[in-house]
Design a protein around this motif. Sequence first.
Motif, PDB file in Angstrom:
ATOM      1  N   GLN A  46       0.848  -1.186   0.000  1.00 32.04           N
ATOM      2  CA  GLN A  46       0.000   0.000   0.000  1.00 32.04           C
ATOM      3  C   GLN A  46       0.886   1.239   0.000  1.00 32.04           C
ATOM      4  O   GLN A  46       1.998   1.220   0.544  1.00 32.04           O
ATOM      5  CB  GLN A  46      -0.925   0.027   1.219  1.00 32.04           C
ATOM      6  CG  GLN A  46      -1.922  -1.110   1.286  1.00 32.04           C
ATOM      7  CD  GLN A  46      -1.322  -2.387   1.839  1.00 32.04           C
ATOM      8  OE1 GLN A  46      -0.422  -2.342   2.680  1.00 32.04           O
ATOM      9  NE2 GLN A  46      -1.808  -3.529   1.375  1.00 32.04           N
ATOM     10  N   HIS A  52      -4.206   3.038   4.753  1.00 35.47           N
ATOM     11  CA  HIS A  52      -4.330   1.740   4.096  1.00 35.47           C
ATOM     12  C   HIS A  52      -3.420   0.720   4.766  1.00 35.47           C
ATOM     13  O   HIS A  52      -2.411   1.074   5.375  1.00 35.47           O
ATOM     14  CB  HIS A  52      -3.952   1.853   2.611  1.00 35.47           C
ATOM     15  CG  HIS A  52      -4.809   2.775   1.830  1.00 35.47           C
ATOM     16  ND1 HIS A  52      -4.326   3.870   1.156  1.00 35.47           N
ATOM     17  CD2 HIS A  52      -6.146   2.790   1.625  1.00 35.47           C
ATOM     18  CE1 HIS A  52      -5.307   4.509   0.563  1.00 35.47           C
ATOM     19  NE2 HIS A  52      -6.431   3.885   0.843  1.00 35.47           N
ATOM     20  N   LYS A  57      -6.421  -4.266   8.231  1.00 37.16           N
ATOM     21  CA  LYS A  57      -6.781  -4.156   6.814  1.00 37.16           C
ATOM     22  C   LYS A  57      -5.731  -4.879   5.971  1.00 37.16           C
ATOM     23  O   LYS A  57      -5.258  -4.368   4.967  1.00 37.16           O
ATOM     24  CB  LYS A  57      -6.917  -2.691   6.408  1.00 37.16           C
ATOM     25  CG  LYS A  57      -8.089  -1.974   7.074  1.00 37.16           C
ATOM     26  CD  LYS A  57      -8.326  -0.591   6.506  1.00 37.16           C
ATOM     27  CE  LYS A  57      -7.300   0.394   6.988  1.00 37.16           C
ATOM     28  NZ  LYS A  57      -7.626   1.783   6.559  1.00 37.16           N
ATOM     29  N   TYR A  60      -8.127  -6.932   1.375  1.00 38.41           N
ATOM     30  CA  TYR A  60      -9.398  -6.341   0.962  1.00 38.41           C
ATOM     31  C   TYR A  60     -10.139  -7.328   0.069  1.00 38.41           C
ATOM     32  O   TYR A  60      -9.595  -7.831  -0.913  1.00 38.41           O
ATOM     33  CB  TYR A  60      -9.163  -5.020   0.233  1.00 38.41           C
ATOM     34  CG  TYR A  60     -10.417  -4.423  -0.364  1.00 38.41           C
ATOM     35  CD1 TYR A  60     -11.582  -4.288   0.394  1.00 38.41           C
ATOM     36  CD2 TYR A  60     -10.444  -3.987  -1.676  1.00 38.41           C
ATOM     37  CE1 TYR A  60     -12.738  -3.749  -0.149  1.00 38.41           C
ATOM     38  CE2 TYR A  60     -11.590  -3.431  -2.227  1.00 38.41           C
ATOM     39  CZ  TYR A  60     -12.734  -3.318  -1.463  1.00 38.41           C
ATOM     40  OH  TYR A  60     -13.873  -2.792  -1.996  1.00 38.41           O
ATOM     41  N   TYR A  62     -13.567  -8.240  -2.307  1.00 37.30           N
ATOM     42  CA  TYR A  62     -14.682  -7.676  -3.059  1.00 37.30           C
ATOM     43  C   TYR A  62     -15.452  -8.795  -3.755  1.00 37.30           C
ATOM     44  O   TYR A  62     -14.856  -9.653  -4.412  1.00 37.30           O
ATOM     45  CB  TYR A  62     -14.209  -6.661  -4.099  1.00 37.30           C
ATOM     46  CG  TYR A  62     -15.319  -5.726  -4.525  1.00 37.30           C
ATOM     47  CD1 TYR A  62     -15.839  -4.798  -3.627  1.00 37.30           C
ATOM     48  CD2 TYR A  62     -15.869  -5.785  -5.792  1.00 37.30           C
ATOM     49  CE1 TYR A  62     -16.867  -3.938  -3.985  1.00 37.30           C
ATOM     50  CE2 TYR A  62     -16.901  -4.926  -6.171  1.00 37.30           C
ATOM     51  CZ  TYR A  62     -17.399  -4.011  -5.248  1.00 37.30           C
ATOM     52  OH  TYR A  62     -18.430  -3.164  -5.603  1.00 37.30           O
ATOM     53  N   GLU A  86      -9.226  -4.844  -5.079  1.00 38.84           N
ATOM     54  CA  GLU A  86      -9.317  -5.914  -4.084  1.00 38.84           C
ATOM     55  C   GLU A  86      -8.193  -6.935  -4.211  1.00 38.84           C
ATOM     56  O   GLU A  86      -7.701  -7.192  -5.306  1.00 38.84           O
ATOM     57  CB  GLU A  86     -10.668  -6.628  -4.175  1.00 38.84           C
ATOM     58  CG  GLU A  86     -10.826  -7.628  -5.315  1.00 38.84           C
ATOM     59  CD  GLU A  86     -11.374  -7.029  -6.587  1.00 38.84           C
ATOM     60  OE1 GLU A  86     -11.849  -7.804  -7.444  1.00 38.84           O
ATOM     61  OE2 GLU A  86     -11.296  -5.790  -6.754  1.00 38.84           O
ATOM     62  N   ASN A  87      -7.818  -7.487  -3.053  1.00 41.02           N
ATOM     63  CA  ASN A  87      -6.865  -8.601  -3.014  1.00 41.02           C
ATOM     64  C   ASN A  87      -7.541  -9.931  -3.299  1.00 41.02           C
ATOM     65  O   ASN A  87      -6.972 -10.787  -3.979  1.00 41.02           O
ATOM     66  CB  ASN A  87      -6.179  -8.679  -1.647  1.00 41.02           C
ATOM     67  CG  ASN A  87      -5.403  -7.443  -1.312  1.00 41.02           C
ATOM     68  OD1 ASN A  87      -5.740  -6.744  -0.352  1.00 41.02           O
ATOM     69  ND2 ASN A  87      -4.379  -7.134  -2.078  1.00 41.02           N
ATOM     70  N   ARG A 117     -15.170  -1.159   3.481  1.00 42.24           N
ATOM     71  CA  ARG A 117     -14.211  -0.279   2.816  1.00 42.24           C
ATOM     72  C   ARG A 117     -14.867   1.070   2.549  1.00 42.24           C
ATOM     73  O   ARG A 117     -15.964   1.146   2.016  1.00 42.24           O
ATOM     74  CB  ARG A 117     -13.778  -0.898   1.487  1.00 42.24           C
ATOM     75  CG  ARG A 117     -12.691  -0.103   0.738  1.00 42.24           C
ATOM     76  CD  ARG A 117     -13.171   0.412  -0.587  1.00 42.24           C
ATOM     77  NE  ARG A 117     -12.066   0.888  -1.430  1.00 42.24           N
ATOM     78  CZ  ARG A 117     -11.719   0.352  -2.580  1.00 42.24           C
ATOM     79  NH1 ARG A 117     -12.386  -0.682  -3.055  1.00 42.24           N
ATOM     80  NH2 ARG A 117     -10.726   0.855  -3.292  1.00 42.24           N
ATOM     81  N   THR A 142     -19.532  -2.316  -0.947  1.00 40.34           N
ATOM     82  CA  THR A 142     -18.229  -1.811  -0.510  1.00 40.34           C
ATOM     83  C   THR A 142     -17.128  -2.846  -0.442  1.00 40.34           C
ATOM     84  O   THR A 142     -15.956  -2.493  -0.455  1.00 40.34           O
ATOM     85  CB  THR A 142     -18.359  -1.188   0.886  1.00 40.34           C
ATOM     86  OG1 THR A 142     -18.684  -2.218   1.831  1.00 40.34           O
ATOM     87  CG2 THR A 142     -19.446  -0.129   0.912  1.00 40.34           C
ATOM     88  N   TYR A 145     -12.712  -5.582   4.746  1.00 39.40           N
ATOM     89  CA  TYR A 145     -11.329  -5.914   5.091  1.00 39.40           C
ATOM     90  C   TYR A 145     -11.266  -7.098   6.062  1.00 39.40           C
ATOM     91  O   TYR A 145     -12.211  -7.361   6.816  1.00 39.40           O
ATOM     92  CB  TYR A 145     -10.635  -4.714   5.722  1.00 39.40           C
ATOM     93  CG  TYR A 145     -10.318  -3.608   4.750  1.00 39.40           C
ATOM     94  CD1 TYR A 145      -9.214  -3.691   3.907  1.00 39.40           C
ATOM     95  CD2 TYR A 145     -11.125  -2.472   4.676  1.00 39.40           C
ATOM     96  CE1 TYR A 145      -8.912  -2.672   3.015  1.00 39.40           C
ATOM     97  CE2 TYR A 145     -10.827  -1.447   3.785  1.00 39.40           C
ATOM     98  CZ  TYR A 145      -9.723  -1.559   2.960  1.00 39.40           C
ATOM     99  OH  TYR A 145      -9.437  -0.548   2.074  1.00 39.40           O
TER     100      TYR A 145
END
Length: 212
Positions: A46, A52, A57, A60, A62, A86-87, A117, A142, A145
């Motif tokens: 980050q 971040h 966190k 992330y 999604y 997103e990860n 998020r 959103t 995390y």
Amino acid sequence: MTLISINVGFPREIIHGGRAVSTGIFKVPVAGPVWLGRLSLVGDGQADLRVHGGADKAVYVYPFEHYAFWAGELGRNDFSHGQFGENFTTEGLLEDEVSIGDVFRIGVARVQVTQPRTPCFKLGIRMGDENFPTRFVTANRTGFYLRVLEEGMVKAGDTIDRVERAIDSMSVCDMFHLRHVGGTRAEYEHAARLPGLSPSWCAAFEKRLTEK
């Protein structure tokens, strides 16, 4: 529930509005197993560690289900996994069904949901639309995390198992609404005391209570 894609990327410098901006929002899918440590996935980083990253966190998430919604809203079909920074791109983990404090097993790692998020202007950069963060907030799609309780290898295709459901918690969707739209004093008090919630969000609700 499934981990569809693992997406990583180190910060890069881009020019935005005539100035240099460092951002790690450009994530790309990786193949094969990836080590998930306490603070991040190997190969990920980050740019602004004030807001971040960190233990609360580390990852992330999604939901892939939202890709179709945004494709329709934006009239686009050029999305790839990691599109929203997103990860983990996942299937079956929607914000109204996942609660703060829920614990999941992914591969051999164990993770806990910590907060929704809240997007910054860098999501607008990634999407090529400076107004997109506002639309993202309004849609309440959103993502969320994770903190890492047990490190380990994870890979695309891994099953995601909920191993602990937080008791008397709030969904990610309701938590986001409470902070960004508002609620009652009782709701703020309840949210501020949820054991799984990240300290920064707890502090935000504690501040609301002093203002009421």
